[in-house]
Scaffold this active site. Sequence first.
Site, PDB file in Angstrom:
ATOM      1  N   GLN A 103     -17.034 -14.764 -10.946  1.00 33.39           N
ATOM      2  CA  GLN A 103     -18.419 -14.563 -10.522  1.00 33.39           C
ATOM      3  C   GLN A 103     -18.739 -13.106 -10.857  1.00 33.39           C
ATOM      4  OE1 GLN A 103     -19.282 -14.209  -6.330  1.00 33.39           O
ATOM      5  NE2 GLN A 103     -21.262 -15.240  -6.518  1.00 33.39           N
ATOM      6  N   ASN A 132      41.530  -0.549  -0.713  1.00 38.34           N
ATOM      7  CA  ASN A 132      41.120   0.462   0.249  1.00 38.34           C
ATOM      8  C   ASN A 132      40.590   1.672  -0.500  1.00 38.34           C
ATOM      9  OD1 ASN A 132      41.047   2.532   2.269  1.00 38.34           O
ATOM     10  ND2 ASN A 132      42.300   1.159   3.520  1.00 38.34           N
ATOM     11  N   ARG A 158     -15.806  -1.347   2.461  1.00 36.82           N
ATOM     12  CA  ARG A 158     -15.391  -0.556   3.623  1.00 36.82           C
ATOM     13  C   ARG A 158     -13.913  -0.157   3.633  1.00 36.82           C
ATOM     14  NH1 ARG A 158     -17.534  -3.769   8.617  1.00 36.82           N
ATOM     15  NH2 ARG A 158     -18.074  -5.394   7.129  1.00 36.82           N
ATOM     16  N   GLU A 214     -28.464 -16.391   9.370  1.00 35.97           N
ATOM     17  CA  GLU A 214     -27.730 -15.147   9.165  1.00 35.97           C
ATOM     18  C   GLU A 214     -28.260 -14.062  10.089  1.00 35.97           C
ATOM     19  OE1 GLU A 214     -24.914 -14.679   7.107  1.00 35.97           O
ATOM     20  OE2 GLU A 214     -25.201 -16.799   7.524  1.00 35.97           O
ATOM     21  N   ARG A 235      22.337  -0.155  -2.437  1.00 39.40           N
ATOM     22  CA  ARG A 235      21.237  -0.181  -3.409  1.00 39.40           C
ATOM     23  C   ARG A 235      21.304  -1.435  -4.279  1.00 39.40           C
ATOM     24  NH1 ARG A 235      22.080   5.100  -6.347  1.00 39.40           N
ATOM     25  NH2 ARG A 235      20.374   4.245  -7.598  1.00 39.40           N
ATOM     26  N   ASN A 249      29.856   7.955 -12.576  1.00 37.63           N
ATOM     27  CA  ASN A 249      29.449   6.839 -13.445  1.00 37.63           C
ATOM     28  C   ASN A 249      28.431   7.239 -14.499  1.00 37.63           C
ATOM     29  OD1 ASN A 249      27.512   7.276 -11.420  1.00 37.63           O
ATOM     30  ND2 ASN A 249      26.709   5.203 -11.652  1.00 37.63           N
ATOM     31  N   THR A 309     -22.681 -16.260  -1.208  1.00 35.45           N
ATOM     32  CA  THR A 309     -21.620 -17.255  -1.023  1.00 35.45           C
ATOM     33  C   THR A 309     -21.997 -18.610  -1.637  1.00 35.45           C
ATOM     34  OG1 THR A 309     -22.545 -17.569   1.194  1.00 35.45           O
ATOM     35  CG2 THR A 309     -20.563 -16.235   1.031  1.00 35.45           C
ATOM     36  N   ALA A 335      38.196   7.966   2.061  1.00 35.74           N
ATOM     37  CA  ALA A 335      37.034   8.797   2.363  1.00 35.74           C
ATOM     38  C   ALA A 335      36.726   9.742   1.218  1.00 35.74           C
ATOM     39  CB  ALA A 335      37.298   9.601   3.634  1.00 35.74           C
ATOM     40  N   LYS A 391      25.845   0.982  -5.552  1.00 34.11           N
ATOM     41  CA  LYS A 391      24.814   0.549  -6.495  1.00 34.11           C
ATOM     42  C   LYS A 391      25.478  -0.255  -7.591  1.00 34.11           C
ATOM     43  CE  LYS A 391      23.878   1.961 -10.226  1.00 34.11           C
ATOM     44  NZ  LYS A 391      23.720   2.651 -11.499  1.00 34.11           N
TER      45      LYS A 391
HETATM   46  C1  UD1 Z   1     -20.638 -15.180   5.762  1.00 33.12           C
HETATM   47  C2  UD1 Z   1     -21.595 -16.259   6.274  1.00 33.12           C
HETATM   48  C3  UD1 Z   1     -21.798 -16.061   7.760  1.00 33.12           C
HETATM   49  C4  UD1 Z   1     -20.486 -16.086   8.493  1.00 33.12           C
HETATM   50  C5  UD1 Z   1     -19.533 -15.069   7.899  1.00 33.12           C
HETATM   51  C6  UD1 Z   1     -18.151 -15.248   8.491  1.00 33.12           C
HETATM   52  C7  UD1 Z   1     -23.057 -16.685   4.393  1.00 33.12           C
HETATM   53  C8  UD1 Z   1     -24.392 -16.492   3.824  1.00 33.12           C
HETATM   54  N1  UD1 Z   1     -22.819 -16.140   5.566  1.00 33.12           N
HETATM   55  O1  UD1 Z   1     -21.305 -13.969   5.949  1.00 33.12           O
HETATM   56  O2  UD1 Z   1     -22.644 -17.077   8.263  1.00 33.12           O
HETATM   57  O3  UD1 Z   1     -20.699 -15.834   9.874  1.00 33.12           O
HETATM   58  O4  UD1 Z   1     -19.417 -15.257   6.479  1.00 33.12           O
HETATM   59  O5  UD1 Z   1     -17.322 -14.259   8.062  1.00 33.12           O
HETATM   60  O6  UD1 Z   1     -22.242 -17.350   3.795  1.00 33.12           O
HETATM   61  N2  UD1 Z   1     -18.261 -13.786  -1.637  1.00 33.12           N
HETATM   62  C9  UD1 Z   1     -18.188 -14.098  -2.980  1.00 33.12           C
HETATM   63  N3  UD1 Z   1     -19.307 -13.972  -3.749  1.00 33.12           N
HETATM   64  C10 UD1 Z   1     -20.487 -13.579  -3.234  1.00 33.12           C
HETATM   65  C11 UD1 Z   1     -20.552 -13.271  -1.863  1.00 33.12           C
HETATM   66  C12 UD1 Z   1     -19.438 -13.391  -1.091  1.00 33.12           C
HETATM   67  O7  UD1 Z   1     -17.143 -14.463  -3.481  1.00 33.12           O
HETATM   68  O8  UD1 Z   1     -21.445 -13.526  -4.000  1.00 33.12           O
HETATM   69  C13 UD1 Z   1     -17.054 -13.908  -0.826  1.00 33.12           C
HETATM   70  C14 UD1 Z   1     -16.625 -12.591  -0.235  1.00 33.12           C
HETATM   71  O9  UD1 Z   1     -15.708 -11.914  -1.102  1.00 33.12           O
HETATM   72  C15 UD1 Z   1     -15.966 -13.022   1.065  1.00 33.12           C
HETATM   73  C16 UD1 Z   1     -16.695 -14.315   1.432  1.00 33.12           C
HETATM   74  O10 UD1 Z   1     -17.323 -14.757   0.253  1.00 33.12           O
HETATM   75  O11 UD1 Z   1     -14.611 -13.322   0.891  1.00 33.12           O
HETATM   76  C17 UD1 Z   1     -17.712 -14.103   2.529  1.00 33.12           C
HETATM   77  O12 UD1 Z   1     -18.639 -13.147   2.086  1.00 33.12           O
HETATM   78  P1  UD1 Z   1     -19.246 -12.059   3.050  1.00 33.12           P
HETATM   79  O13 UD1 Z   1     -20.157 -11.187   2.293  1.00 33.12           O
HETATM   80  O14 UD1 Z   1     -18.162 -11.428   3.824  1.00 33.12           O
HETATM   81  O15 UD1 Z   1     -20.100 -13.005   4.006  1.00 33.12           O
HETATM   82  P2  UD1 Z   1     -20.871 -12.556   5.284  1.00 33.12           P
HETATM   83  O16 UD1 Z   1     -22.104 -11.858   4.879  1.00 33.12           O
HETATM   84  O17 UD1 Z   1     -19.950 -11.861   6.186  1.00 33.12           O
END
Ligand code: UD1
Length: 473
Positions: free
Chosen positions: A84, A385, A22, A165, A341, A394, A90, A388, A359
């Site tokens: 990853q 001094n 986004r 979720e 600078r 330089n 997550t 002005a 500078k």
């Molecule tokens: C997650 C939680 C949700 C919580 C919310 C809070 C889970 C399943 N859900 O949802 O309950 O309310 O955060 O903000 O955990 N990331 C990775 N690898 C992945 C997926 C995500 O590194 O495969 C990282 C993202 O970059 C981010 C963080 O984990 O920094 C959270 O991921 P995001 O997709 O924002 O989680 P939500 O779906 O918002």
Amino acid sequence: MITPRRKSTIACMILAAGKGTRMNSAKNKVLHTLLGVPMVAYPVESARRVGSSTIVAVLGHQMKEVAKGLADRFGADRVTVVEQKVQKGTGHAVRLGLGPLAGFKGLVVILCGDVPLLRAETIDALVAKAKKTGGLAMLTSVVMDPTGYGRIVRDDASKIQSVVEHKDADAAQRQIAEVNAGVYAAPAEFLRKATAKLSSRNAQGEYYLTDIVVQAAATIGVESVDVSAEEMSGVNDRAQLVAAEKILARRIVGEHMKRATFRAPDAAVVEADVTIEADAEIGRNVVLRGRTRIGAGARIDDGCILTNTVVGAGTHVLPYCVASDAVIGDNNKIGPFAHLRPGTDLAADVHVGNFVETKKTRLGRGSKANHLTYLGDTIVGEKVNVGAGTITCNYNGFEKRQTIIDDGAFIGSDTQLVAPVRVGKRAVVAAGATITEDVRDGALAISRAPCKQVDGYADRLAERYGGKKKATR
Ligand code: UD1
Ligand code: CA
């Protein structure tokens, strides 16, 4: 593999493999800056503050760039990076993040790379709770609009049972206003076992970290620590980025205001690494960036923009000065409208006035350059001094060359010093000079076409054009 220092009982893991769609940016979301610091550095900084021996970052999208951002800020080995490749959720991210923590037996704190407002104090509270109970501790918040978040499901005794979720929640569960902040502390041992058991049978086909909550409820127990909606809020788009930045700015200025006066706290921008000593006074619309340091009792007037600049005690920077990578000594008077600078180095009691640019230039104690001057690649001694309109020439189109002006010299107005050149001690350069050779100590240097006068010229000119010139006003 990392062997954490034996004493420390906590390790932190920062999840930041996502892209941040986004933001609509060529740059990974967590590299966007808040007050001059990349977003991902905030949780790392908090991890440091809570005394984490090992910090693991799980990265994916633009891993190289994000890792470099972290190395630049915290040093090459401070943060262990795990890749990853595909974002499978997550839970999957945490499983990978546990890789470098194979032998670790303490608590693991899980943080998000896109939640920059979370305070170290809140993490401390979370860690304390996990230590006390020996179970899983998680941050939760009761929010006005829970849309999108995981909901906290509690039993009749108000014990946390699970997290559902948003996409998997039924209508009744969607009514729950208590949400998961996505920040946890749990024993490493538990996380290893629990994340190994996760499945991706859910609405998003992901390995949800939140499914460890059911497991904890059945084994080591789950407790929550309450966090404000503001602190837990994540940054997903540019509007949220600047909103979070504003909150951080207010926090930072609020902290400085314990000892320094801000005439317009909401209109000042002070980046995270700036230091300000007691009794400093900061005007309206002042921007202090990078590693700027403001000395005790210094006054920075309206509209100044200082980057990586040191301002000495008692110095007054008048309105609308711009300085970068400069050192301003004690009791200086700078500006208004001065441009210092990189490589500017001013000793104590120096005056640099309006429309003066410096500078790679040093000015010794008590020296003055008060009006309309350019000093580049110049070493100025004490009590000099500079008149002005003095210009150091330089640059010859190929290289920069040095000018030296020794102690006590006097440079008359509208002088050009053609470098390389030296003006000796207590030498006097007459106004309007073009100095192309070294001036001896104590000598007068004058380079000026003789001044000639032609009497009656005005009338002769008027006659030539057919009569006396009329007054125009
Ligand atoms: C997650 C939680 C949700 C919580 C919310 C809070 C889970 C399943 N859900 O949802 O309950 O309310 O955060 O903000 O955990 N990331 C990775 N690898 C992945 C997926 C995500 O590194 O495969 C990282 C993202 O970059 C981010 C963080 O984990 O920094 C959270 O991921 P995001 O997709 O924002 O989680 P939500 O779906 O918002
Ligand atoms: Ca998501």
